[in-house]
Design a protein around this motif. Sequence first.
Motif, PDB file in Angstrom:
ATOM      1  N   LYS A 228       0.819  -1.211   0.000  1.00  0.00           N
ATOM      2  CA  LYS A 228       0.000   0.000   0.000  1.00  0.00           C
ATOM      3  C   LYS A 228       0.851   1.260   0.000  1.00  0.00           C
ATOM      4  CE  LYS A 228      -4.094  -2.040   1.930  1.00  0.00           C
ATOM      5  NZ  LYS A 228      -5.111  -2.014   2.955  1.00  0.00           N
ATOM      6  N   VAL A 229       2.156   1.094   0.108  1.00  0.00           N
ATOM      7  CA  VAL A 229       3.098   2.215   0.078  1.00  0.00           C
ATOM      8  C   VAL A 229       4.013   2.015  -1.126  1.00  0.00           C
ATOM      9  CG1 VAL A 229       5.065   3.223   1.275  1.00  0.00           C
ATOM     10  CG2 VAL A 229       3.035   2.605   2.555  1.00  0.00           C
ATOM     11  N   SER A 230       4.231   3.069  -1.900  1.00  0.00           N
ATOM     12  CA  SER A 230       5.068   2.945  -3.094  1.00  0.00           C
ATOM     13  C   SER A 230       6.394   3.691  -2.989  1.00  0.00           C
ATOM     14  CB  SER A 230       4.308   3.464  -4.312  1.00  0.00           C
ATOM     15  OG  SER A 230       3.130   2.721  -4.485  1.00  0.00           O
ATOM     16  N   LEU A 231       6.528   4.539  -1.984  1.00  0.00           N
ATOM     17  CA  LEU A 231       7.763   5.293  -1.801  1.00  0.00           C
ATOM     18  C   LEU A 231       8.002   5.498  -0.307  1.00  0.00           C
ATOM     19  CD1 LEU A 231      10.077   7.047  -3.055  1.00  0.00           C
ATOM     20  CD2 LEU A 231       8.525   8.977  -2.860  1.00  0.00           C
ATOM     21  N   VAL A 232       9.238   5.264   0.127  1.00  0.00           N
ATOM     22  CA  VAL A 232       9.608   5.443   1.532  1.00  0.00           C
ATOM     23  C   VAL A 232      10.765   6.430   1.589  1.00  0.00           C
ATOM     24  CG1 VAL A 232      10.528   4.291   3.594  1.00  0.00           C
ATOM     25  CG2 VAL A 232       8.833   3.136   2.185  1.00  0.00           C
ATOM     26  N   ILE A 233      10.677   7.367   2.516  1.00  0.00           N
ATOM     27  CA  ILE A 233      11.764   8.318   2.758  1.00  0.00           C
ATOM     28  C   ILE A 233      12.300   8.060   4.165  1.00  0.00           C
ATOM     29  CG2 ILE A 233      12.370  10.745   3.017  1.00  0.00           C
ATOM     30  CD1 ILE A 233      10.314  11.366   0.879  1.00  0.00           C
ATOM     31  N   ILE A 234      13.611   7.834   4.243  1.00  0.00           N
ATOM     32  CA  ILE A 234      14.276   7.500   5.501  1.00  0.00           C
ATOM     33  C   ILE A 234      15.224   8.638   5.854  1.00  0.00           C
ATOM     34  CG2 ILE A 234      15.712   5.805   6.694  1.00  0.00           C
ATOM     35  CD1 ILE A 234      14.858   3.798   4.474  1.00  0.00           C
ATOM     36  N   VAL A 235      15.229   9.059   7.116  1.00  0.00           N
ATOM     37  CA  VAL A 235      16.079  10.175   7.540  1.00  0.00           C
ATOM     38  C   VAL A 235      17.527   9.727   7.703  1.00  0.00           C
ATOM     39  CG1 VAL A 235      14.171  11.360   8.671  1.00  0.00           C
ATOM     40  CG2 VAL A 235      15.610   9.829   9.983  1.00  0.00           C
ATOM     41  N   THR A 236      18.419  10.702   7.792  1.00  0.00           N
ATOM     42  CA  THR A 236      19.851  10.401   7.889  1.00  0.00           C
ATOM     43  C   THR A 236      20.250   9.879   9.269  1.00  0.00           C
ATOM     44  OG1 THR A 236      20.301  12.694   8.499  1.00  0.00           O
ATOM     45  CG2 THR A 236      20.484  12.122   6.178  1.00  0.00           C
ATOM     46  N   ASP A 237      19.528  10.270  10.307  1.00  0.00           N
ATOM     47  CA  ASP A 237      19.940   9.896  11.663  1.00  0.00           C
ATOM     48  C   ASP A 237      19.103   8.760  12.248  1.00  0.00           C
ATOM     49  OD1 ASP A 237      17.757  11.559  11.682  1.00  0.00           O
ATOM     50  OD2 ASP A 237      18.404  12.760  13.395  1.00  0.00           O
ATOM     51  N   ILE A 238      18.688   7.818  11.419  1.00  0.00           N
ATOM     52  CA  ILE A 238      17.949   6.652  11.884  1.00  0.00           C
ATOM     53  C   ILE A 238      18.942   5.629  12.440  1.00  0.00           C
ATOM     54  CG2 ILE A 238      18.011   5.497   9.653  1.00  0.00           C
ATOM     55  CD1 ILE A 238      15.118   4.583  10.190  1.00  0.00           C
ATOM     56  N   GLY A 239      18.503   4.831  13.367  1.00  0.00           N
ATOM     57  CA  GLY A 239      19.358   3.801  13.944  1.00  0.00           C
ATOM     58  C   GLY A 239      19.637   2.692  12.942  1.00  0.00           C
ATOM     59  N   PRO A 240      20.763   2.010  13.099  1.00  0.00           N
ATOM     60  CA  PRO A 240      21.139   0.982  12.118  1.00  0.00           C
ATOM     61  C   PRO A 240      20.161  -0.190  12.040  1.00  0.00           C
ATOM     62  CG  PRO A 240      22.717   1.071  13.933  1.00  0.00           C
ATOM     63  CD  PRO A 240      21.771   2.203  14.125  1.00  0.00           C
ATOM     64  N   SER A 241      19.594  -0.602  13.159  1.00  0.00           N
ATOM     65  CA  SER A 241      18.667  -1.738  13.109  1.00  0.00           C
ATOM     66  C   SER A 241      17.356  -1.347  12.433  1.00  0.00           C
ATOM     67  CB  SER A 241      18.404  -2.295  14.510  1.00  0.00           C
ATOM     68  OG  SER A 241      17.797  -1.321  15.324  1.00  0.00           O
ATOM     69  N   GLN A 242      16.857  -0.146  12.710  1.00  0.00           N
ATOM     70  CA  GLN A 242      15.648   0.332  12.038  1.00  0.00           C
ATOM     71  C   GLN A 242      15.900   0.499  10.541  1.00  0.00           C
ATOM     72  OE1 GLN A 242      14.772   3.962  14.283  1.00  0.00           O
ATOM     73  NE2 GLN A 242      12.715   3.153  14.631  1.00  0.00           N
ATOM     74  N   TYR A 243      17.043   1.051  10.207  1.00  0.00           N
ATOM     75  CA  TYR A 243      17.402   1.257   8.805  1.00  0.00           C
ATOM     76  C   TYR A 243      17.411  -0.071   8.050  1.00  0.00           C
ATOM     77  CZ  TYR A 243      20.025   2.677   4.682  1.00  0.00           C
ATOM     78  OH  TYR A 243      20.415   2.912   3.390  1.00  0.00           O
ATOM     79  N   LYS A 244      18.057  -1.058   8.649  1.00  0.00           N
ATOM     80  CA  LYS A 244      18.155  -2.367   8.007  1.00  0.00           C
ATOM     81  C   LYS A 244      16.776  -2.999   7.845  1.00  0.00           C
ATOM     82  CE  LYS A 244      20.358  -6.831   8.241  1.00  0.00           C
ATOM     83  NZ  LYS A 244      21.114  -7.789   9.011  1.00  0.00           N
ATOM     84  N   LYS A 245      15.951  -2.896   8.868  1.00  0.00           N
ATOM     85  CA  LYS A 245      14.617  -3.498   8.817  1.00  0.00           C
ATOM     86  C   LYS A 245      13.780  -2.867   7.698  1.00  0.00           C
ATOM     87  CE  LYS A 245      10.683  -4.454  11.825  1.00  0.00           C
ATOM     88  NZ  LYS A 245      10.142  -4.325  13.176  1.00  0.00           N
ATOM     89  N   ILE A 246      13.801  -1.558   7.617  1.00  0.00           N
ATOM     90  CA  ILE A 246      12.987  -0.864   6.609  1.00  0.00           C
ATOM     91  C   ILE A 246      13.529  -1.115   5.208  1.00  0.00           C
ATOM     92  CG2 ILE A 246      12.281   1.408   5.773  1.00  0.00           C
ATOM     93  CD1 ILE A 246      12.162   2.263   8.746  1.00  0.00           C
ATOM     94  N   THR A 247      14.845  -0.997   5.027  1.00  0.00           N
ATOM     95  CA  THR A 247      15.401  -1.187   3.690  1.00  0.00           C
ATOM     96  C   THR A 247      15.255  -2.629   3.208  1.00  0.00           C
ATOM     97  OG1 THR A 247      17.628  -1.463   4.614  1.00  0.00           O
ATOM     98  CG2 THR A 247      17.017   0.734   3.809  1.00  0.00           C
ATOM     99  N   ASN A 248      15.370  -3.592   4.115  1.00  0.00           N
ATOM    100  CA  ASN A 248      15.165  -4.991   3.724  1.00  0.00           C
ATOM    101  C   ASN A 248      13.728  -5.233   3.275  1.00  0.00           C
ATOM    102  OD1 ASN A 248      17.807  -5.666   4.222  1.00  0.00           O
ATOM    103  ND2 ASN A 248      17.413  -6.668   6.174  1.00  0.00           N
ATOM    104  N   LYS A 249      12.772  -4.672   3.999  1.00  0.00           N
ATOM    105  CA  LYS A 249      11.361  -4.809   3.603  1.00  0.00           C
ATOM    106  C   LYS A 249      11.111  -4.140   2.260  1.00  0.00           C
ATOM    107  CE  LYS A 249       9.525  -7.056   7.009  1.00  0.00           C
ATOM    108  NZ  LYS A 249       9.203  -8.456   6.820  1.00  0.00           N
ATOM    109  N   CYS A 250      11.664  -2.952   2.080  1.00  0.00           N
ATOM    110  CA  CYS A 250      11.486  -2.234   0.812  1.00  0.00           C
ATOM    111  C   CYS A 250      12.087  -3.027  -0.345  1.00  0.00           C
ATOM    112  CB  CYS A 250      12.119  -0.849   0.880  1.00  0.00           C
ATOM    113  SG  CYS A 250      11.217   0.314   1.892  1.00  0.00           S
TER     114      CYS A 250
END
Length: 99
Positions: free
Chosen positions: A33-55
């Motif tokens: 249901k989401v086609s574009l995700v914007i991630i901030v520069t100061d996100i934690g590494p585990s959150q970053y990995k979780k979101i980018t892996n899902k994307c």
Amino acid sequence: MNKEKLVSSLGIVSSANKLTYGSKLIDKIRENKVSLVIIVTDIGPSQYKKITNKCSFYNVKYYDNLLNGMELSKAIGKDNIKAVGIQDSNFIKLILSNI
């Protein structure tokens, strides 16, 4: 990239209730249901990995290193937001034109 226009565009998307963030973001990515995700520069590494892996797994385009957490939170009027997903295709075109 025009940061002012990007921030302004995110504010418009937020006021139209077409943004997803927080714990619902992963669910919306999973449901396509989401086609574009914007991630901030100061996100934690585990959150970053979780979101980018899902994307990556669900073929959702994502951008990182565009805004920091404070800029994104201020743009959408919420506190401590680290990633947002955009649901509407017309708003995605608007965001992409400002990146």
